[in-house]
Design a protein around this motif. Structure first.
Motif, short mmCIF file in Angstrom:
data_model
loop_
_atom_site.label_atom_id
_atom_site.label_comp_id
_atom_site.label_asym_id
_atom_site.label_seq_id
_atom_site.Cartn_x
_atom_site.Cartn_y
_atom_site.Cartn_z
N GLY A 97 10.39 55.65 29.87
CA GLY A 97 11.15 56.47 28.95
C GLY A 97 11.72 55.72 27.79
N GLN A 98 11.69 54.39 27.82
CA GLN A 98 12.23 53.60 26.72
C GLN A 98 11.31 53.72 25.51
N GLU A 99 11.89 53.90 24.35
CA GLU A 99 11.12 54.16 23.14
C GLU A 99 10.91 52.93 22.28
N ARG A 100 11.66 51.86 22.53
CA ARG A 100 11.46 50.67 21.73
C ARG A 100 11.89 49.45 22.52
N TRP A 101 11.43 48.29 22.06
CA TRP A 101 11.69 47.03 22.77
C TRP A 101 11.73 45.91 21.75
N SER A 102 12.51 44.89 22.03
CA SER A 102 12.53 43.73 21.16
C SER A 102 12.62 42.47 22.00
N GLY A 103 12.07 41.41 21.49
CA GLY A 103 12.12 40.15 22.21
C GLY A 103 11.23 39.11 21.55
N THR A 104 11.27 37.91 22.08
CA THR A 104 10.44 36.82 21.59
C THR A 104 9.24 36.67 22.50
N VAL A 105 8.05 36.69 21.94
CA VAL A 105 6.81 36.66 22.72
C VAL A 105 6.00 35.44 22.33
N PRO A 106 5.57 34.63 23.30
CA PRO A 106 4.70 33.48 23.00
C PRO A 106 3.25 33.94 22.82
N LEU A 107 2.72 33.78 21.61
CA LEU A 107 1.37 34.22 21.30
C LEU A 107 0.43 33.02 21.16
N ARG A 108 -0.85 33.29 21.30
CA ARG A 108 -1.86 32.22 21.20
C ARG A 108 -2.68 32.43 19.94
N HIS A 109 -2.65 31.44 19.04
CA HIS A 109 -3.47 31.49 17.83
C HIS A 109 -4.94 31.28 18.21
N ARG A 110 -5.81 31.73 17.35
CA ARG A 110 -7.24 31.58 17.61
C ARG A 110 -7.65 30.13 17.80
N ASP A 111 -6.92 29.21 17.15
CA ASP A 111 -7.26 27.79 17.30
C ASP A 111 -6.57 27.15 18.49
N GLY A 112 -5.88 27.97 19.33
CA GLY A 112 -5.25 27.47 20.55
C GLY A 112 -3.78 27.17 20.43
N ARG A 113 -3.24 27.16 19.19
CA ARG A 113 -1.81 26.90 19.04
C ARG A 113 -0.96 28.01 19.63
N ARG A 114 0.24 27.65 20.04
CA ARG A 114 1.20 28.64 20.53
C ARG A 114 2.16 28.99 19.40
N LEU A 115 2.39 30.30 19.23
CA LEU A 115 3.32 30.80 18.22
C LEU A 115 4.34 31.70 18.91
N ASP A 116 5.61 31.39 18.77
CA ASP A 116 6.67 32.24 19.31
C ASP A 116 7.08 33.24 18.24
N ALA A 117 6.80 34.52 18.48
CA ALA A 117 7.02 35.55 17.47
C ALA A 117 8.12 36.50 17.94
N ALA A 118 9.07 36.79 17.04
CA ALA A 118 10.09 37.81 17.30
C ALA A 118 9.45 39.18 17.07
N LEU A 119 9.37 39.96 18.13
CA LEU A 119 8.57 41.18 18.10
C LEU A 119 9.45 42.41 18.29
N LEU A 120 9.15 43.46 17.52
CA LEU A 120 9.72 44.79 17.76
C LEU A 120 8.58 45.71 18.17
N ALA A 121 8.83 46.55 19.16
CA ALA A 121 7.82 47.49 19.63
C ALA A 121 8.42 48.89 19.64
N HIS A 122 7.70 49.83 19.02
CA HIS A 122 8.14 51.23 18.96
C HIS A 122 7.08 52.09 19.63
N ARG A 123 7.54 52.95 20.52
CA ARG A 123 6.62 53.89 21.16
C ARG A 123 6.49 55.13 20.28
N ARG A 124 5.25 55.54 19.98
CA ARG A 124 5.03 56.67 19.10
C ARG A 124 3.78 57.41 19.56
N THR A 125 3.53 58.56 18.97
CA THR A 125 2.35 59.36 19.28
C THR A 125 1.34 59.17 18.16
#
Length: 815
Positions: free
Chosen positions: A85-113
């Motif tokens: 039921g939650q419509e949005r979320w925020s947090g820091t997510v560790p992502l993987r670059h195509r070249d293998g590097r790690r990127l920590d990204a501040a992410l917002l997520a919105h649930r929509r139709t």
């Protein structure tokens, strides 16, 4: 889609934009976790083009890869998964670059139709440019300090660069979470888009703008009439550098209503999983910053007896485990005790008295009890260090059981806690306590069920020569609990081996108990060498009887249970199989072709009255046979046909060991913890060649029994097993004599040398099975089978399509 549409109101960046090179990376993800959209800026951030990510699990983009331990983390450093039921979320997510590097990204997520009418998540993250002007300069601080309202400052690209505490309370996001994003990305809403258009007019005209409305804070009803003022921030030369956004509630005059999250909505976000730590964190997240500026949840350890919660504490020192922390400042700055560590509250301190009384209380920091607590407890130093002026303590209780304590404080809210705040906190903690109690009870039941199930599943596979075998069993994840999937390997007479997998309907203790009964029944029926179709017929009757015993009527219980029963004979290399509503086995030939064995699809067990059919086929030596339960194929991110293709592809790949084959199959099909139990049994066929098997067809003439004995002893000499000759002569003599005397022609003698076992078999065309009896003193016969039973490890009878076979096994260990 390969590209995301341009967000509403997007326009080309101006040549004199403040943070040069700043952009927003966006993507969309389906409810099933599949990437459905990938913007050009997302490609700039991680280096992937749309064709490399669209249609694949979003988990592939996490640092650590799918199935890793990385979880999205909130700004407080704790993992905060999306609640139902939650419509949005925020947090820091560790992502993987195509070249293998790690990127920590501040992410917002919105649930929509989406435009197609399905729910999806819209993900945004701001990427700063390389020549950004610092907003910690005097002009920025002066602009920030000018407004007493909920205030934010947006740069020339309409990206947020500063936000005050009022903005934080209004939108429930910290400045760090919002920085670099545009307002429609922070809060997707028509009002956000209208507000952004107003800000653009300010940039273009340099004139202030006023709006009747603002992005509605979570839980605020329409009765709150918000007013928004937009004003330019200009350089001395008149160039507009940024835009103020100031908002206030016309009804209360405050920057945000005191209660911005109704109890019903907050309660819906608490207890979304059967995990105690997560429930405690959800309680903290629901109250900060909406009700308090700081919250900690400390839980009592379960008592040793029965694993239940500890009883209500007394007045002595009290040890609790810090389970959750949330601060309006971000992270857990106030807490001197880390999550997972223990804290000891001094005797007669407010927390101990609150738990002893079983009711909540509000304290001012000047209260003598609080002063004494701070002086005695180093862990309470945050009360004075951060300017706390009001503390609220609420015990977590459910059904008379005390589970822990919730501590709330205020140092940014101007007003102290009042009775209405205490009532709201008690309602929320009561909901959390109910979930915590249920979670602990569920955890105990899960542990008991797992213990029962593991005790019923085979711990080691039996030693036999017909098949090389490896297995895997994975219990279900999520809230469903342990199911009734099972497997077994059963050595049969004549060096044959039975493989069986089954799936009992339902989850929990009853499913595991039913599984145990079925496994015992299968072993019992296998011991009498029933053909696969007859064995399933008996299991069908058993399920019906079990259901009747449980409910008093011919229904329910384990009806719908599935089973697959396979028998492999290494002498003939024949495989016989029957199934009851279960997926067919997979076969990989020695040449590398893979297919599903065409076993007739019988009905699930428990329906009664419907027949089962058997298929018999030859499997060359070195063939691979895979039996599995349907939990392996029911993954969220692909259909069954795709799962079958993936499984066959994994089985075909060459591997040194069958354990490697099992791991490849699980890796290919399971990208997450399965929702249902998974049982996998993989076997590679072996063969007993003519050098290990001797067969003689015997005339139905008693005078030829001595010739049968000589044939047997000569064969033992060939096999260098002369030490076993004495027992073998007696067994052959007795079994051949009985077959000639009481059976029907043709009669056949077969010796099988299987590893450390010598098997003697005598077959005839009669369906009458012999039985062992106790001979009386003056009886001249009747002792033959008793002698066979005493001299061999085991013996028995199996019926065939043309008659019966009497067999006896000798151990060659020590010979």
């Amino acid at each position: 889609m390969d590209q995301l549409p341009t967000p509403p109101g997007e326009r080309p960046a101006r040549t004199h934009a403040s943070p040069v090179g700043a952009y927003t990376a966006t993507a969309t993800v389906s409810e099933q976790g599949i990437v459905t959209g990938w913007s050009e800026d997302a490609g700039r951030l991680l280096g992937y083009v749309p064709s490399e990510v669209v249609g694949l699990p979003a988990a592939n983009l996490l640092a650590g890869g799918p199935g890793g331990t990385t979880e999205p983390a909130g700004t407080d450093g704790a993992a905060r998964p999306v609640a139902p039921g939650q419509e949005r979320w925020s947090g820091t997510v560790p992502l993987r670059h195509r070249d293998g590097r790690r990127l920590d990204a501040a992410l917002l997520a919105h649930r929509r139709t989406s435009s197609g009418g399905t729910a999806e998540w819209f993900l945004v993250t701001a990427v700063a440019g390389g020549a950004r002007t610092s907003w910690d300069e005097p002009l920025g601080e002066w602009a920030f300090a000018r407004s007493p309202c909920a205030l934010a400052v947006f740069d020339e690209d309409l990206r947020l660069v500063r936000a005050n505490a009022g903005m934080h309370r209004a939108l429930s996001f910290t400045e760090a979470e919002m920085r670099g994003l545009r307002l429609p990305e922070i809060a997707p809403d028509p009002v956000s888009e209208e507000t952004e258009r107003g800000m653009r007019r300010v940039l273009e005209t340099g004139e202030p703008q006023s709006l009747d409305g603002f992005v509605r804070p979570s839980g605020t009803g329409a009765a709150h009439a918000w007013a928004t003022s937009l004003a330019p921030v200009a350089e001395p030369d008149g160039r507009v550098r940024a835009v103020y956004l100031a908002a206030h509630d016309r009804v209360t005059g405050d920057t945000a209503p005191r209660q911005v999250l109704p109890p019903d909505l907050a309660g819906a976000l608490i207890g979304t999983t059967p995990d105690s730590a997560r429930t405690a964190q959800e309680l903290a997240d629901a109250t900060v910053p909406r009700l308090a500026d700081f919250a900690v949840i400390d839980l009592l350890e379960p008592s040793g007896r029965g694993g239940g919660p500890a009883p209500g504490p007394g007045s002595g020192p009290l040890t609790l485990s810090r389970t959750a922390v949330r601060s309006a400042l971000g992270g857990s700055q106030e807490s001197r005790i880390a999550v997972g560590e223990t804290t000891v509250y001094p005797p007669l301190s407010p927390p101990v008295e609150c738990l002893a009384a079983g009711r909540g209380a509000v304290y001012g920091t000047a209260d003598p009890a609080v002063v004494r607590w701070v002086a005695q407890d180093p862990g309470a130093g945050w009360i004075s260090e951060y300017g706390t002026h009001s503390v609220m303590l609420v015990p977590l209780r459910d059904g008379g059981i005390t589970l822990g304590l919730a501590v709330f404080s205020r140092h940014q809210h101007r007003e102290p806690f009042d009775p209405e705040d205490l009532r709201l906190a008690e309602e929320l903690t009561a909901r959390a306590a109910t979930s915590l109690h249920r979670a602990r009870r569920t955890a105990r039941e899960h542990t008991s069920t797992m213990t029962l199930q593991r005790s019923l599943l085979p711990h080691t596979l039996p030693v036999q020569s017909a098949l090389e075998i490896a297995s895997r069993y994975l219990p279900a994840g999520g809230e469903a609990g342990v199911g009734g999937d099972w497997f077994d390997v059963i050595p049969l007479s004549g060096a044959r081996v039975a493989l069986v997998v089954g799936d009992v309907v339902g989850h929990g203790m009853r499913a595991s108990a039913t599984m145990g009964r079925l496994r015992t029944a299968v072993r019992t029926l296998a011991d009498v060498d029933l053909p696969p179709d007859e064995l399933l017929t008996h299991l069908d009757d058993l399920i019906i009887h079990l259901s009747a015993d449980e409910t008093g009527q011919e229904a329910s219980g384990g009806i719908g249970t599935t089973c697959l029963y396979v028998v492999y004979d290494p002498v003939t290399r024949r495989c016989t199989a029957a199934r009851a509503g279960h997926p067919p086995p997979a076969v990989v030939s020695p040449e590398g072709s893979a297919y599903l064995l065409d076993v007739p699809a019988g009905p699930p067990l428990g329906l009664g009255g419907l027949p089962f059919e058997t298929i018999e086929t030859e499997l060359p030596e070195g063939s691979l046979l895979a039996l599995y339960t349907d939990g392996l194929l029911q993954a969220r991110d692909h259909d069954i046909d795709e799962a079958l293709d993936s499984m066959l592809a994994a089985l075909i790949r060459p591997a040194v060991t069958l354990d490697t084959v099992c791991d490849r199959v699980l890796t290919a099909l399971l990208t997450h913890r399965p929702d249902d139990d998974v049982a996998l049994l993989v076997a590679r066929t072996r063969a007993l060649h003519t050098d290990k098997v001797a067969v003689w067809d015997l005339p139905s003439d008693p005078s030829l029994v001595s010739q049968a004995r000589r044939n047997a002893t000569d064969q033992l000499t060939t096999w260098e097993l002369d030490d076993a000759a004495f027992v073998t002569e007696l067994v052959v003599s007795e079994l051949v004599t009985n077959a000639i005397r009481y059976g029907q022609a043709p009669v056949q003698l077969r010796l099988i040398h299987e590893g450390t076992t010598l098997i003697c078999e005598v077959s005839d065309a009669s369906g009458t099975a012999p039985h062992m009896r106790r001979a009386r003193i003056f009886d001249e016969g009747g002792r033959g089978l008793l002698l066979v039973a005493q001299l061999t490890q085991r013996w028995g009878t199996r019926h065939t399509a043309t008659g019966k076979t009497i067999w006896a096994e000798q151990s060659l260990v020590g010979f």
